[in-house]
Scaffold this motif. Structure first.
Motif, PDB file in Angstrom:
ATOM      1  N   LYS A 191      30.722  47.017  34.465  1.00 23.53           N
ATOM      2  CA  LYS A 191      30.175  47.614  35.886  1.00 23.53           C
ATOM      3  C   LYS A 191      30.060  46.507  36.879  1.00 23.53           C
ATOM      4  CE  LYS A 191      25.739  49.568  36.861  1.00 23.53           C
ATOM      5  NZ  LYS A 191      24.196  49.683  36.324  1.00 23.53           N
ATOM      6  N   CYS A 192      29.852  45.453  36.586  1.00 26.50           N
ATOM      7  CA  CYS A 192      29.677  44.338  37.659  1.00 26.50           C
ATOM      8  C   CYS A 192      30.793  43.814  38.404  1.00 26.50           C
ATOM      9  CB  CYS A 192      28.869  43.276  37.013  1.00 26.50           C
ATOM     10  SG  CYS A 192      27.266  43.540  36.341  1.00 26.50           S
ATOM     11  N   ALA A 225      40.804  45.280  29.253  1.00 29.03           N
ATOM     12  CA  ALA A 225      39.950  45.088  28.447  1.00 29.03           C
ATOM     13  C   ALA A 225      39.265  46.586  27.971  1.00 29.03           C
ATOM     14  CB  ALA A 225      38.693  44.239  28.701  1.00 29.03           C
ATOM     15  N   ILE A 226      38.952  47.301  28.983  1.00 21.17           N
ATOM     16  CA  ILE A 226      38.582  48.492  28.678  1.00 21.17           C
ATOM     17  C   ILE A 226      39.667  49.295  28.006  1.00 21.17           C
ATOM     18  CG2 ILE A 226      37.761  50.805  29.720  1.00 21.17           C
ATOM     19  CD1 ILE A 226      35.584  48.496  29.387  1.00 21.17           C
ATOM     20  N   LYS A 227      40.860  49.336  28.493  1.00 16.82           N
ATOM     21  CA  LYS A 227      42.015  50.228  27.875  1.00 16.82           C
ATOM     22  C   LYS A 227      42.101  49.341  26.477  1.00 16.82           C
ATOM     23  CE  LYS A 227      46.861  49.514  27.221  1.00 16.82           C
ATOM     24  NZ  LYS A 227      48.059  48.393  27.445  1.00 16.82           N
ATOM     25  N   GLN A 285      30.157  58.226  29.405  1.00 19.46           N
ATOM     26  CA  GLN A 285      29.169  58.365  30.693  1.00 19.46           C
ATOM     27  C   GLN A 285      29.163  56.909  31.120  1.00 19.46           C
ATOM     28  OE1 GLN A 285      28.784  61.026  32.319  1.00 19.46           O
ATOM     29  NE2 GLN A 285      29.818  62.042  30.715  1.00 19.46           N
ATOM     30  N   ARG A 286      29.123  55.830  30.270  1.00 17.51           N
ATOM     31  CA  ARG A 286      28.721  54.531  30.984  1.00 17.51           C
ATOM     32  C   ARG A 286      29.965  53.717  31.477  1.00 17.51           C
ATOM     33  NH1 ARG A 286      25.276  51.328  26.530  1.00 17.51           N
ATOM     34  NH2 ARG A 286      25.314  49.868  28.017  1.00 17.51           N
ATOM     35  N   LEU A 287      31.214  54.442  30.887  1.00 17.93           N
ATOM     36  CA  LEU A 287      32.519  53.973  31.259  1.00 17.93           C
ATOM     37  C   LEU A 287      32.946  54.463  32.805  1.00 17.93           C
ATOM     38  CD1 LEU A 287      34.762  54.036  28.189  1.00 17.93           C
ATOM     39  CD2 LEU A 287      34.162  51.957  29.430  1.00 17.93           C
ATOM     40  N   LEU A 288      32.308  55.494  32.984  1.00 17.65           N
ATOM     41  CA  LEU A 288      33.136  56.387  34.236  1.00 17.65           C
ATOM     42  C   LEU A 288      32.515  55.700  35.701  1.00 17.65           C
ATOM     43  CD1 LEU A 288      32.716  60.072  33.318  1.00 17.65           C
ATOM     44  CD2 LEU A 288      34.738  58.536  32.954  1.00 17.65           C
ATOM     45  N   PRO A 289      31.270  55.216  35.749  1.00 12.13           N
ATOM     46  CA  PRO A 289      30.841  54.852  37.136  1.00 12.13           C
ATOM     47  C   PRO A 289      31.917  54.048  37.958  1.00 12.13           C
ATOM     48  CG  PRO A 289      29.051  55.033  35.949  1.00 12.13           C
ATOM     49  CD  PRO A 289      30.109  55.304  34.945  1.00 12.13           C
TER      50      PRO A 289
END
Length: 1965
Positions: A585-586, A620-622, A638-642
């Motif tokens: 997120k950051c 990393a997310i992939k 939902q937390r991945l999307l923003p």
């Protein structure tokens, strides 16, 4: 075709045929002739030779096609070699004349070619016989080669090869001329001619010494030239030539004195230098190359370099493994020098460097991996290590230079980098393949292997750092025990060297690579490592900004570690997910506004770091999405999307940022794009719905960007083409053994091969192609690939209105570009639109508005006519997908019409190939396009194109398309099969062999036709026979084709034919073809061979094996496969191949083939198989396994003590199987011993190494299993011998006592769990066996205390095993309980997860609980059984003194067992401790049994039931079950379910035993309550006592609440399953006839008997009223069993079920309830009814059951008479019926029935109550007396009659004793005369039969007893009858005499009445 099968050509039949059939007929005749000539006698051949030669030579003028001319030549040569040779010169002259002819017309060409082929064949076969003619012939041929076209040059070269082969050294005069001609052909423009010239030169070098001496340099240069512009086949042929000549130059022994010129000796250095020149400078020669170098131009063409690479491999392979071993150091230094900086040409650009490294790696891998054995490979590892150390020293010297500028730019560093990369990669591969065998090397400090790799992890070059990391990955996969220590070392260095950029990247690569290895290591790594890595990654990311020199490196390292951590899967990642999501997120700005601010603030460097960080985060997310799918809950998504919208925003801004900050950002921005695209492809499109349009625009811009230069078709398009269509394109796209180096030619000169430095993030991923290094393409290429793929997804999800402008834009971009760039853009656009169409078609979406269809069509049509064949291929696929998406018949027909029109009008190759494939694709996706008219048009056009001999390409594509149509049309194609088949055969017979691609397409068509015909090919009709013959003929033509892929097609066609019509395929010739190609250099051919072999051995393994051996023996050629098959059979050859082969699919097929062969032939060829296995393991005539036991044990020992862990596991598994199979096999030479006893030492020695501290847990676990199996097998009885193996278990027990804390930290905690549980399970098995043996020894063991005492005192001398275990029982019991407690916690449902202890259990940690479950599931059952036995032995009475509360000698977690009290200090009473333990065992058992999983093993179920039995063997647990009725009912219901769901008799019996124990527990409880009530209320009146037992005062039993009811249900279930007739519903229904009584199986009988025992116990659990309720059911079932199983058995025996029912009856009838006051009356009535039922069985109403056994029924009546109260049986009507039965049975003639009747009456007469016995005596005594008097008259003739008499006398004696005083003398007076009448005097005694003598002895003995008792009667009787007196005296006198003469007394005399062979095992009476 049958008419062709004759010695001479049947010209009459031939002349009647059409042109095509003629060619077919000739070929068939020649095929037949070849076999016939070899089988015909020489004289017969000579007779017909003249005519035959004329016929054959006349065929030369008939324009024979290539296969025909080859066969014709072969036959001519065979004919002359068998017959006379005088006319051969005429034949040669005729051929030479034909070649000299001036006719150059195309029609005459086949005749000339045939003449050339014939000459070659004649000289090859007849050789020196023709010696004097060869100079003319060769001269003539060489003259012809100058004017010949390519086919002629091809055939001439092959013909010269044959001539040289036949003549050998005699051809020396022509060698130079041939050499000269072949030289020019070696650089011919036709590739086939080059191959043929290479073969010719290869033959020439056998005799032409100059080629590998004086002309060596020019031969080498010539080969280098030949590689230029070559294809794969040329590279294979020419590299073989070059490698062979160079090898010969080194090894040949020159004929010194004989040769006129002295020949210089060539050294290895010179040869390597020569090859090196070709590799580095190509074919240009030194001078030209150096000139180019000065100008800085020219790079060696890749095909030359690849060709030279292959030549290196051939060179070393020819010299062999031993040579390589000896010269490896020199070879390695030369090969590595090819990429050193001393040759800047090779590494001038990164692209060149990568390609050269590939070549060097290939040389090393192929030679070291393919030629060297294990020992030599270990030596090579040391050599490579030394090379690395040397290069490291060079680097150190440079790095120590203080001046930073000189350091980084130093050429030395660059010089060493590529050499290091190659050395490290080969080192990794080597160790990977060696596996744990390499362990000693890593421990050898002198080699310093790990240190050398870790030291170059700091190399300035990123390529080296990555190679070192990959090498560590390979070591970890090969040696899992090094994974954790290496990880620790790298983490430690990464933490310690955070300020060095090289260290940060190098060690982060290493950590990532090691994390990638975890998934290959089943034992894993400690769970805590995840936390350390996560913390370190966070630290690196947070500290990146502190030091600008390290920012980029730390950012990359941080994200790389997180991405790699994701591969550890959900179990690890779930603990760190929150922190990862926070970092994610950051890393992106929160809003578009922040992004703008960023843009204005940053500088070039900041943006570089930022993009690196964000690309890393995306990666990393992939990695998270692809490896942790289970964690992707709605909440996490939902937390991945923003951050996603912001990531897309940045994507759209990239071009403007790039403009601002220039080229340094170019690569980071491309990488960022690629990472984002890759992530979006993985995520569901719904997650980025809002950004679809923005993404689509960016994709369109990427795909048409103006700066894309390189055409990347070869990696972009293959995924978008159909796999089958790629076969018609460049053979480069096909899989070969050289794919690793050939790939660089595929990509074209401007494109680099893949390499790890292009994408370091791939280092933790598994490579797509097996185990080699991942090879990502450069970002500029892979971003296009991702963009095209994503375009398909996004375009399908945007609105239809948005699709149109984008497609317009793409189409315009193609129009507005020119030349090469236009091709590139077109390629990108077509691939993305194809991707879109494919996605829509697969997701059943729709295309959108009409214009969209038009645009798509325009685009695809353009591509269909592109000059790039790959693009045409992809366009044809898109064309069909478009039709599939629209799914509109008219549109599809329109598309097909477009193609028809184009094909009719166009004459250019491009259009014709593109549109013909488009037709095939349409059919593939739309299945035959319905109308037959359409199909006809298609086929017609393709037929025409297939015959266009001017363009082989058109033929290839048209035929391929035809094969697609045949496949998709199915039955519709039947009408076209014949014409198609004749077309195929015609083309096969006429297309030149140089056009291999046409032949390959023909092969695919033939294959498709065979599939279409399918099983119909077995038919015998004329039409089918003709079709079948044509198919076989086609296969034969293809088998002879020189192209390997065509041969592979032939094999797969024959495989199909063998499947459909096995009788018509000649197995012998097929197997011969397979064996020859077993070691072919062509991968696809080897695959075809093994696929076919695998199918053949499934049906006829033995035949295939025999054919192979016979053919190898017949074959005189020393082909490798033949030589191998001759020595070790086909099986051995396959094992050798398995050792060399690297292709996964092939290895799988080899293993399958070997398995099929083993299963079908192991018994006949056992010795061979064992020898093969032993040879493999050693690397160093009755066929039954027992005879090879020594071999089996030796093999198991060798494997179990090997270095390789996999082999150790296999060896231990084998040992386990051997122990289980042979434990009970007796030793024939030493009776009383078993055969395995002699191998004790071997078993001990095989097991010992598995218990050392460094052994991996899985090996120790397996060894524990073997230990327990060995001890339990009972093979070893001597205590001292047992101690050896027992000691190993003791050592492992000591090791695990410290629990999960003290075990190895090398592996994941679940590995420790596995080891601990394996040890505990092994001990459990040993303890269970020890207790069983002890019990058996002390049978019958009445009380448990006896067992307990013997254990306590260690006095169990009968079986020392229990003593051995007893020493550790205290420890074991605590550990077992702890393990069971863990298991109980782990099996709790998920909703109780919150109650589980946070730190895990005794042997597992909370984090690894998922993995641990499986380990517990494998071992809990035996541990449960052992624990139950131990608790039983303590009797649940006294807690161990050393056992305070539940202190289990380890930190056991607070759980429900320990009351969950927060203060662990509460000490429990022993009662509480035992209650907890009781509930633990019961709970686990019930939980398991009530929901049996389908994979629950028999072992677990049995162990669980035995544990329950053991538990209920002692009073305390029985009292717990007895007092808790609900618990008992629940347990019964569970057991009922087990019985219903498991058919195994042993499980059902064990369940019934537990049921019996539950009922006994309930009985004890009821008795105890009655007793205590009586004691308490002693004074009170009896009536006031409450009723105890089920049914209370009312007698009602409530289902679900009643123990008795549950038991009845269960017993009825068992009984009705075995005897369905007991079901009243069934028997009561009309039409069901009663059956004869039946004999049950042994298992069935045991089950029924067990159920009856339980039934008889039930009344005791009830109150009197309750007992009345259940009595009718129990009686019905018991008597029912009696009735249904009362079978007459020989000897009057009773069947076991009858015996059980009588026993149960006796138990029921003598129940106290029958006499209890409240139930007496009801019981009496019911028992009378039961007796009536038994009597009714006798006289059935409907004539059924006449077969019942009278003895069984009579015994039942007797049981009633003797066991019930008199009032039941004394009522007159019943009593009379009973007496009648006895009377009737006495009349039955069967002696056994009479004997039994007497025995039963004997017991009734003795009954104390006269009311019962007297009526029987009155009615039957006189009858018995008469019978006995009859015997007096008719003497007994056999033992049975003697027995009848003896039993009758016993009955009379009983009467005497029970009679009243005044009647007694009368009875004695009756008895004595009968006895005396059987006495014999001394004369008669001597001649009497044994029967009469026995009768005499019996009578005399009885008289001696009776006489004194009733002396007065005796005396008066003797006095009154002188005859009796005389007889008595004579007998006594005779008896005395016989005693003197020592006549042996009969056994009957000794044991009167004991000789009954039908004595019951149990007395019912």
């Amino acid at each position: 075709m049958e008419l062709a099968h004759s010695l001479l050509l049947n010209e009459e039949a031939y002349n009647q045929l059409g042109e095509v059939q003629k060619a077919e007929f000739i070929f068939e005749w020649l095929r037949y002739l070849e076999k016939l000539l070899l089988a015909t006698s020489r004289n017969d051949v000579r007779e017909k030779q003249k005519t035959l030669v004329e016929q054959l030579l006349s065929l030369l003028n008939n324009s024979p096609g290539p296969p025909t001319r080859k066969l014709l030549a072969k036959n001519l040569a065979i004919l002359y070699s068998i017959g006379d040779t005088f006319s051969v010169y005429e034949a040669i002259d005729k051929c030479n004349d034909l070649i000299r002819s001036k006719d150059d017309s195309p029609s005459y060409l086949p005749t000339k070619l045939a003449a050339v082929v014939c000459l070659g064949s004649l000289y090859k076969k007849l050789g020196r016989i023709l010696g004097n003619t060869f100079t003319d012939t060769v001269g003539n041929i060489l003259k012809a080669v100058k004017s010949a076209e390519s086919q002629g040059r091809y055939e001439i070269m092959l013909s010269l090869q044959n001539i040289l082969n036949g003549l050998g050294a005699a051809a020396a005069p022509c060698h130079r001329d041939v050499y000269k001609a072949a030289r020019s052909c070696l650089t011919d423009r036709s590739m086939a001619v080059r191959c043929a010239a290479a073969k010719c030169l290869l033959e020439l070098q056998n005799e032409a010494i100059f080629m590998w001496s004086t002309d060596l340099d020019s031969v080498a240069t010539l080969c280098f030239k030949s590689f230029e512009g070559s294809n794969y086949d040329v590279r294979i042929s020419v590299s073989k030539l070059l490698g062979t000549i160079l090898a010969k130059a080194i090894t040949s022994k020159h004929p010194g004195t004989a040769s006129r010129q002295s020949i210089r000796r060539v050294s290895l250095e010179e040869v390597l230098e020569l090859l090196g020149t070709g590799f580095l400078r190509g074919s240009s020669g030194f001078l030209r190359a150096s000139g180019d170098m000065l100008k800085g131009t020219s790079s060696v063409s890749r095909d030359v370099r690849v060709g030279v690479t292959q030549a290196y491999v051939v060179f070393v392979s020819t010299l062999g493994g031993a040579w390589l071993e000896k010269n490896f150091a020199a070879f390695l230094s030369h090969i590595l020098s090819l990429v050193s900086q001393s040759h800047p040409k090779a590494t001038q650009t990164q692209i060149d460097a990568i390609c050269c490294r590939r070549c060097v790696s290939f040389i090393l891998r192929t030679t070291i991996g393919g030629l060297l054995g294990e020992k030599a490979q270990l030596a090579v590892v040391k050599d490579i290590c030394q090379a690395i150390w040397k290069l490291k020293k060079v680097m150190d010297a440079v790095m120590s230079d203080g001046n930073l500028e000189t350091r980084v730019g130093s050429t030395d560093v660059a010089a060493s980098q590529h050499m290091l990369v190659c050395a490290l990669q080969e080192l990794g591969n080597l160790i990977h393949n060696l596996g744990t065998t390499a362990a000693p090397l890593l421990q050898d400090s002198s080699t310093g292997l790990l240190d050398s790799i870790l030291s170059v992890t700091l190399h300035p070059s990123i390529s080296v750092r990555l190679a070192a990391a990959w090498c560590l990955h390979c070591i970890a996969v090969a040696l899992p025990s090094y994974l954790t220590p290496l990880l620790d070392r790298c983490l430690e260095r990464l933490t310690g060297h955070k300020s060095s950029p090289e260290a940060v990247t190098g060690f982060s690569f290493a950590v990532a690579a090691l994390l990638g290895a975890v998934k290959h290591c089943p034992l894993g790594i400690p769970h805590g490592k995840g936390k350390i890595i996560m913390t370190l990654a966070e630290d690196l990311l947070c500290s990146a900004a502190q030091n600008s020199r390290l920012s980029a490196q730390r950012t990359q390292a941080g994200w790389l570690l997180i991405a790699a951590l994701m591969t550890l899967g959900p179990a690890v990642v779930s603990h760190h997910l929150a922190r990862v999501l926070l970092l994610w997120k950051c890393v992106f700005p929160a809003s578009p506004k922040d992004l703008e601010t960023e843009k204005s603030r940053g500088d070039s460097f900041t943006w570089q770091v930022t993009l690196e960080g964000r690309a890393g985060a995306l990666c990393a997310i992939k990695s998270f999405v692809s490896h942790c799918g289970d964690l992707l809950t709605e909440e996490v998504i939902q937390r991945l999307l923003p951050p996603l919208p912001c990531a897309v925003d940045l994507l759209t801004q990239l071009s403007s940022i790039l403009k601002m900050y220039g080229s340094p950002l170019k690569t980071p921005s491309v990488v960022y794009r690629q990472r984002l695209y890759e992530l979006l492809i993985l995520l569901p499109p719904e997650t980025y719905e809002g950004n679809l349009c923005a993404i689509l625009k960016e994709l369109a811009a990427d795909l048409t960007a103006p700066d894309i230069q390189v055409s990347a078709s070869t990696f972009l398009l293959p995924p978008l083409c159909h796999q089958d269509d790629l076969l018609i394109l460049s053979p480069l796209l096909q899989e070969t053994d050289h794919r690793f180096i050939e790939e660089q030619l595929l990509l074209g000169n401007g494109v680099a091969c893949g390499s790890l430095e292009y994408d370091p993030y791939l280092i933790y991923e598994k490579d797509v192609e097996g185990d080699s290094v991942p090879k990502p393409l450069p970002p500029a290429l892979s971003v296009i690939s991702s963009a095209a793929k994503l375009f398909g997804v996004v375009c399908a999800h945007v609105g239809e209105t948005q699709r149109l402008p984008i497609l317009e834009q793409l189409l315009d971009s193609i129009k507005h570009t020119k030349g090469a760039r236009q091709q590139v853009v077109q390629l990108h656009v077509v691939s993305s639109v194809s991707s879109f169409l494919k996605y829509v078609a697969l997701s059943k979406g729709c295309l959108g508005p009409e214009e969209l269809k038009r645009f798509a069509l325009t685009l695809v049509t353009g591509a269909l006519e592109s000059t790039n064949p790959l693009l045409r291929c992809a366009a044809a696929e898109a064309w069909a997908r478009l039709a599939q998406v629209l799914d509109d018949g008219a549109f599809t027909a329109g598309l097909a019409q477009v193609s028809f029109d184009k094909l009719k009008s166009a004459r250019d190759v491009v259009t014709r190939t593109g549109h013909s494939l488009a037709l095939g694709s349409l059919h593939r996706y739309l299945g035959g396009i319905s109308s037959s008219q359409h199909l006809n048009s298609c086929i017609g056009i393709l037929y025409t194109l297939a015959q266009d001999s001017t363009s082989p390409d058109v033929q290839t594509w048209a035929l391929h398309s035809l094969s697609l149509i045949i496949d998709s049309a199915g039955p519709l194609y039947y009408v076209h099969v014949e014409p198609t088949l004749s077309l195929i055969i015609m083309l096969l017979l006429n297309v030149p062999p140089t056009h291999a691609e046409v032949h390959q397409s023909l092969g695919r068509c033939l294959n498709a036709l065979i599939t279409t015909l399918g099983p119909e090919l077995q038919g015998n009709s004329t039409s089918i026979s003709t079709l079948r013959a044509s198919c076989l003929l086609g296969c034969a033509v293809m088998q002879d084709n020189p192209d390997c892929l065509v041969q592979a097609q032939a094999i797969s066609c024959l495989q199909q034919l063998h499947m459909f019509a096995p009788r018509h395929v000649n197995l012998s010739s097929l197997v011969s073809c397979l064996c020859v190609n077993l070691y072919s250099p062509y991968l696809l051919l080897r695959r075809a061979v093994l696929a076919c072999l695998r199918q053949l051995v499934q049906r006829e393994a033995a035949e295939v094996s025999e054919h192979a051996v016979m053919l190898a023996k017949d074959s005189r050629e020393e082909l490798t496969p033949d030589a191998d098959i001759r020595e070790v059979g086909l099986e051995g050859a396959l094992l050798i191949l398995l050792d060399k082969e690297t292709d996964e699919r092939l290895c799988h097929d080899i293993k399958e083939t070997l398995n099929y062969m083993l299963t079908s032939m192991a018994v006949e060829k056992l010795s061979l198989w064992l020898k093969l296995c032993k040879d493999v393991l050693a690397a160093s005539a009755d066929d039954f396994l027992v005879l090879h036991l020594a071999d089996l044990i030796r093999m198991a020992f060798m494997a179990a003590t090997d270095h390789s862990d996999q082999l150790r596991l296999s060896g231990l598994e084998m040992l386990l199987v051997v122990i289980r199979r042979f434990a009970t096999v007796p030793e024939p030479e030493f009776p009383g011993h078993v055969i395995l006893e002699q191998y004790q030492a071997n078993v001990g020695a095989a097991l010992r190494p598995a218990f050392t501290s460094e052994t991996p847990p899985d090996v120790t676990a397996k060894a524990c299993q073997v230990c327990s199996a060995w001890i339990a097998s009972g093979v070893v009885s001597d205590l001292n011998d047992l101690r050896r193996v027992h000691q190993l278990l003791v050592s492992s027990l000591t090791k695990i006592q410290a629990g999960k804390e003290a075990l190895s930290h090398l592996y994941n905690e679940s590995a420790s769990t596995m080891e601990i549980l394996a040890v505990l399970k092994a001990w459990a098995e040993v303890y269970i066996i020890a207790v069983q043996r002890h019990k058996n020894h002390r049978q019958p063991l009445k009380t448990t205390s006896c067992l307990e005492d013997s254990i306590r005192n260690g006095s169990c001398s009968s079986d020392g095993l229990l003593d051995l275990v007893y020493a550790d029982l205290g420890t074991l019991s605590r550990l077992w309980l702890a393990a069971l407690q863990d298991f109980a916690l782990l099996t709790l449902p998920s909703e109780f997860a919150s109650q589980l202890p946070a730190e895990g259990g005794a042997f597992y940690t909370a984090e690894t609980s998922e993995n641990a479950k499986l380990q517990y599931y494998n071992s809990w059952a035996l541990i449960l059984h052992a624990t139950a036995l131990w608790l039983t032995s303590t009797g649940f009475v006294v807690a161990d003194p050393d056992e305070g509360a539940s202190d289990l000698s380890r930190p056991v977690t607070p759980t429900s067992m320990c009351q969950g009290s927060s203060s662990g200090a509460t000490i429990k009473s022993p009662e509480d401790v035992y209650t907890d333990r009781f509930h633990l065992i019961l709970g686990i058992s019930v939980e398991f049994l009530c929901s049996l999983r389908s994979d629950a093993t028999m072992e677990s179920i049995t162990a669980c039931l035995h544990a329950l039995q053991a538990l209920l063997d002692v009073p305390w647990p029985r009292s717990k079950i007895g007092s808790d009725q609900d618990l008992g009912i629940e347990l019964l219901n569970v057991l009922h379910r087990v019985i219903l769901t498991r058919e195994s008799p042993s499980i059902q019996l064990a369940s019934l035993e537990v049921v019996r124990q539950i009922i006994c527990a309930a009985q004890e409880h009821v008795k105890e309550k009655r007793r205590s009530a009586e004691v308490d209320d002693g004074a009170a009146e009896k009536e006031t006592l409450p009723e105890f037992g089920e049914g209370k005062d009312t007698g009602g039993l409530v289902p679900g609440k009643s123990l008795v009811f549950a038991t009845l249900e269960l017993c009825v279930c068992i009984l009705v399953r075995q005897l369905p007739e007991l079901n009243p519903k069934l028997t009561g229904s009309p039409g069901v006839k009663a059956r004869k009584p039946q004999m049950l199986s042994e298992d069935g009988s045991r089950l029924v008997s067990a159920a009856l025992v339980i039934l008889s116990e039930l009344p005791a659990v009830c109150s009197p009223e309750g007992s009345i309720s259940i009595l009718p059911t129990i009686l019905y079932l018991t008597i029912g069993v009696l009735r249904e199983t009362a079978v007459k058995l020989p000897g009057g025996q009773l069947s076991s079920t009858v015996a059980a029912s009588l026993q149960a009856l006796k138990g029921i009838l003598s129940s106290p309830m029958a006499r209890a006051e409240k139930s007496h009356t009801a019981w009496t009535d019911l028992l009378r009814s039961a007796l009536t039922t038994v009597l009714d069985c006798w006289d059935p109403v409907d004539e059924t059951h006449q077969e019942l056994d009278e003895v069984s029924l009579l015994t039942a009546i007797t049981v009633f008479i003797l066991s019930t109260s008199p009032e039941v049986t004394t009522i007159p009507c019943l009593q009379k019926r009973c007496i009648d039965k006895f009377k009737a049975t006495l009349e039955i003639k069967d002696p056994m029935v009479q004997i039994k009747t007497y025995q039963l009456l004997h017991s009734i007469f003795q009954y104390p109550n006269p009311a019962v016995s007297y009526p029987y005596i009155y009615s039957l005594a006189s009858c018995i007396m008469e019978k006995l008097q009859e015997i007096d008259k008719r003497k007994p003739e056999n033992t049975a009659e003697l027995q009848i008499f003896q039993e009758g006398i016993k009955v009379l004696e009983t009467l005497v004793t029970v009679a009243e005083e005044h009647h007694r003398s009368q009875l004695v007076a009756c008895l004595l005369p009968i006895l005396i009448s059987f006495l014999l005097d001394e004369n008669a005694l001597g001649s009497a039969t044994s029967i009469m003598r026995n009768l005499h002895d019996f009578a005399l003995q009885n008289l001696m007893q009776i006489g004194p008792q009733y002396s007065s009667v005796f005396k008066s009787l003797v006095a009154s009858s002188p005859a009796l007196k005389a007889r008595l005296e004579a007998a006594i006198k005779g008896n005395q005499e016989s005693v003197k003469v020592k006549i042996p007394t009969s056994k009957y005399t000794k044991n009167p009445g004991k000789n009954s062979s039908i004595q019951l095992k149990t007395s019912f009476l």
